[in-house]
Motif scaffolding. Structure first.
Motif, PDB file in Angstrom:
ATOM      1  N   ASP A 197       0.856  -1.182   0.000  1.00 22.24           N
ATOM      2  CA  ASP A 197       0.000   0.000   0.000  1.00 22.24           C
ATOM      3  C   ASP A 197       0.892   1.232   0.000  1.00 22.24           C
ATOM      4  O   ASP A 197       1.626   1.478   0.948  1.00 22.24           O
ATOM      5  CB  ASP A 197      -0.882  -0.021   1.258  1.00 22.24           C
ATOM      6  N   HIS A 198       0.850   1.991  -1.077  1.00 25.36           N
ATOM      7  CA  HIS A 198       1.761   3.128  -1.184  1.00 25.36           C
ATOM      8  C   HIS A 198       1.018   4.451  -1.311  1.00 25.36           C
ATOM      9  O   HIS A 198       1.535   5.412  -1.870  1.00 25.36           O
ATOM     10  CB  HIS A 198       2.758   2.915  -2.329  1.00 25.36           C
ATOM     11  N   GLY A 199      -0.231   4.464  -0.806  1.00 27.90           N
ATOM     12  CA  GLY A 199      -0.889   5.747  -0.608  1.00 27.90           C
ATOM     13  C   GLY A 199      -1.791   6.238  -1.720  1.00 27.90           C
ATOM     14  O   GLY A 199      -2.362   7.317  -1.600  1.00 27.90           O
ATOM     15  N   ASP A 200      -1.950   5.471  -2.822  1.00 28.21           N
ATOM     16  CA  ASP A 200      -2.835   5.974  -3.876  1.00 28.21           C
ATOM     17  C   ASP A 200      -4.108   5.140  -4.016  1.00 28.21           C
ATOM     18  O   ASP A 200      -4.875   5.318  -4.961  1.00 28.21           O
ATOM     19  CB  ASP A 200      -2.097   6.090  -5.218  1.00 28.21           C
ATOM     20  N   GLY A 201      -4.330   4.218  -3.055  1.00 27.48           N
ATOM     21  CA  GLY A 201      -5.563   3.438  -3.092  1.00 27.48           C
ATOM     22  C   GLY A 201      -5.473   2.181  -3.933  1.00 27.48           C
ATOM     23  O   GLY A 201      -6.434   1.418  -4.029  1.00 27.48           O
ATOM     24  N   PHE A 202      -4.316   1.954  -4.562  1.00 34.75           N
ATOM     25  CA  PHE A 202      -4.147   0.770  -5.413  1.00 34.75           C
ATOM     26  C   PHE A 202      -2.893   0.009  -4.988  1.00 34.75           C
ATOM     27  O   PHE A 202      -1.846   0.089  -5.634  1.00 34.75           O
ATOM     28  CB  PHE A 202      -4.073   1.185  -6.887  1.00 34.75           C
ATOM     29  N   PRO A 203      -3.010  -0.726  -3.861  1.00 28.66           N
ATOM     30  CA  PRO A 203      -1.822  -1.366  -3.294  1.00 28.66           C
ATOM     31  C   PRO A 203      -1.215  -2.405  -4.230  1.00 28.66           C
ATOM     32  O   PRO A 203      -1.931  -3.075  -4.984  1.00 28.66           O
ATOM     33  CB  PRO A 203      -2.356  -2.035  -2.023  1.00 28.66           C
ATOM     34  N   GLY A 205       2.416  -3.299 -12.193  1.00 27.55           N
ATOM     35  CA  GLY A 205       2.565  -1.848 -12.186  1.00 27.55           C
ATOM     36  C   GLY A 205       1.249  -1.201 -12.544  1.00 27.55           C
ATOM     37  O   GLY A 205       0.279  -1.890 -12.877  1.00 27.55           O
ATOM     38  N   HIS A 206       1.190   0.114 -12.450  1.00 22.68           N
ATOM     39  CA  HIS A 206       0.014   0.845 -12.915  1.00 22.68           C
ATOM     40  C   HIS A 206       0.413   2.288 -13.199  1.00 22.68           C
ATOM     41  O   HIS A 206       1.466   2.752 -12.748  1.00 22.68           O
ATOM     42  CB  HIS A 206      -1.155   0.765 -11.916  1.00 22.68           C
ATOM     43  N   ALA A 207      -0.403   2.952 -13.983  1.00 19.63           N
ATOM     44  CA  ALA A 207      -0.147   4.365 -14.261  1.00 19.63           C
ATOM     45  C   ALA A 207      -1.488   5.047 -14.430  1.00 19.63           C
ATOM     46  O   ALA A 207      -2.485   4.400 -14.755  1.00 19.63           O
ATOM     47  CB  ALA A 207       0.698   4.525 -15.520  1.00 19.63           C
ATOM     48  N   PHE A 208      -1.511   6.344 -14.196  1.00 22.83           N
ATOM     49  CA  PHE A 208      -2.765   7.090 -14.229  1.00 22.83           C
ATOM     50  C   PHE A 208      -2.938   7.787 -15.576  1.00 22.83           C
ATOM     51  O   PHE A 208      -1.962   8.115 -16.256  1.00 22.83           O
ATOM     52  CB  PHE A 208      -2.790   8.105 -13.083  1.00 22.83           C
ATOM     53  N   SER A 209      -4.185   8.023 -15.915  1.00 22.55           N
ATOM     54  CA  SER A 209      -4.495   8.646 -17.205  1.00 22.55           C
ATOM     55  C   SER A 209      -4.144  10.138 -17.163  1.00 22.55           C
ATOM     56  O   SER A 209      -3.960  10.707 -16.100  1.00 22.55           O
ATOM     57  CB  SER A 209      -5.975   8.444 -17.519  1.00 22.55           C
ATOM     58  N   LEU A 268       3.415   7.091 -12.675  1.00 25.41           N
ATOM     59  CA  LEU A 268       3.665   5.726 -13.162  1.00 25.41           C
ATOM     60  C   LEU A 268       4.371   4.967 -12.044  1.00 25.41           C
ATOM     61  O   LEU A 268       5.455   5.362 -11.616  1.00 25.41           O
ATOM     62  CB  LEU A 268       4.529   5.777 -14.429  1.00 25.41           C
ATOM     63  N   HIS A 269       3.724   3.903 -11.545  1.00 24.08           N
ATOM     64  CA  HIS A 269       4.276   3.142 -10.422  1.00 24.08           C
ATOM     65  C   HIS A 269       4.560   1.700 -10.820  1.00 24.08           C
ATOM     66  O   HIS A 269       3.737   1.060 -11.470  1.00 24.08           O
ATOM     67  CB  HIS A 269       3.281   3.144  -9.248  1.00 24.08           C
ATOM     68  N   LEU A 270       5.711   1.193 -10.381  1.00 26.84           N
ATOM     69  CA  LEU A 270       6.075  -0.200 -10.631  1.00 26.84           C
ATOM     70  C   LEU A 270       6.190  -0.917  -9.296  1.00 26.84           C
ATOM     71  O   LEU A 270       6.627  -0.319  -8.301  1.00 26.84           O
ATOM     72  CB  LEU A 270       7.415  -0.260 -11.373  1.00 26.84           C
TER      73      LEU A 270
HETATM   74 ZN   LIG Z   1       0.506   3.462  -7.261  1.00 28.63          ZN
END
Ligand SMILES: [Zn+2]
Ligand SMILES: [Zn+2]
Length: 307
Positions: free
Chosen positions: A212-218, A227-231, A237-239
């Motif tokens: 869990d790194h604080g953006d709601g998508f642990p 990984g994930h990235a926001f539009s 961009l998080h890995l």
């Molecule tokens: Zn993230």
């Protein structure tokens, strides 16, 4: 020895200083991301593996663990609401069918072997937004986020920087891989990219995080979500720092393939249904992706109306 300590302390301070603004920023930007129906901080990591025990289930049955499947399908954009129950109702059946259509499986609505095997393949954490089966008019399989968010037309030069909570690969390697991935998008789009110093303001920020790194998508340990990235125009961009990231070796998780994919999200592309596209949601070591294919290129050009 003294110089080593000084060096590592400095590295720690740089990480700390550059990481803090991201955490603060992430809270102020919650409203701009495209993931709906998910409540930040009430969203424990998904367990992909446990889904395998649901094989064989169908509508009308109740089984422990079906609530995990509902969370999975909600998380990836197939169920609008997750009632938290272990009952296989009609709504779940149609969500399963929709998922099966998108992944080219028999759309039976039952949890057959192929479906459950597909669900545990490592993938991107971004929901399969905008995908509604094979319905595209012109045969293209790319998609955009809901509402087609994109960078303003005058903003074609985007700056980026690095800010990580953990460092599974050296910053030099990360920097070099990212530069090559940005160059690939630059080759096929209107965008140019430039790295800026960690303390500068930037349009895009790339980093490794765990749990869990604080953006709601642990993140969720090794494999599962990579990984994930926001539009647009969020820029994050998080890995997953818990993956065994590899560079240039066709095993484990290829850093270049995943960074190339996530940059596509930063620019406004959602997932493609084309298995060969960089923007396909799943990752398999056997299919390392180094170059954009026509579907990716058609997608970015369609979004920004460039010929
Ligand atoms: Zn993230
Ligand atoms: Zn993705």
């Amino acid at each position: 020895m003294a110089s080593i300590i000084t060096h590592s302390m400095r590295a720690f301070l740089v990480i700390l200083i550059t990481h803090l603004p991201v955490l603060v920023l992430s809270r102020t930007l919650e409203h701009t991301h495209t993931h709906t129906n998910i409540h930040p901080h009430s969203n424990p990591p998904l367990s992909f593996k446990s889904l395998r025990s649901l094989e064989g289930l169908r509508k009308g049955q109740t089984a422990k663990g079906l609530s995990n499947l509902k969370r999975y399908l909600n998380r990836f954009g197939y169920l609008n609401s997750d009632d938290g129950s272990d009952y296989f109702d009609e709504v779940l059946e149609s969500a399963v069918k929709h998922y099966q259509q998108n992944y080219n499986l028999n759309a039976t609505g039952k949890l057959d072997y192929g479906t459950m095997k597909n669900m545990v393949v490592p993938r991107c954490g971004v929901r399969d937004s905008g995908l509604h089966g094979h319905e595209s008019i012109n045969g293209s399989l790319y998609s955009f986020f809901d509402g087609n968010p994109k960078w303003p037309s005058e903003q074609t030069h985007l700056t980026y920087k690095f800010s990580s909570a953990v460092q599974p690969v050296s910053l030099d390697v990360f920097r070099s891989v990212a530069a090559q991935a940005f160059a690939e998008w630059q080759r096929h789009s209107q965008f140019t990219f430039e790295e800026v110093q960690p303390l500068s303001r930037s349009d895009l920020t790339l980093g490794f995080f765990v749990g869990d790194h604080g953006d709601g998508f642990p993140f969720d340990g090794s494999y599962n979500i990579l990984g994930h990235a926001f539009s647009p125009t969020n820029g994050r961009l998080h890995l997953d720092g818990d993956e065994t990231w590899t560079v240039g070796v066709p095993s484990d998780v290829d850093l270049f393939s995943v960074v190339l994919h996530e940059i596509g999200h930063l620019l406004g592309l959602a997932h493609s249904l084309d298995q060969n596209a960089v923007m396909y949601a799943q990752y398999t070591p056997a299919a390392i992706k180094r170059t954009l294919i026509q579907d990716d290129i058609d997608g970015i050009r369609a979004l920004y109306s460039t010929p």
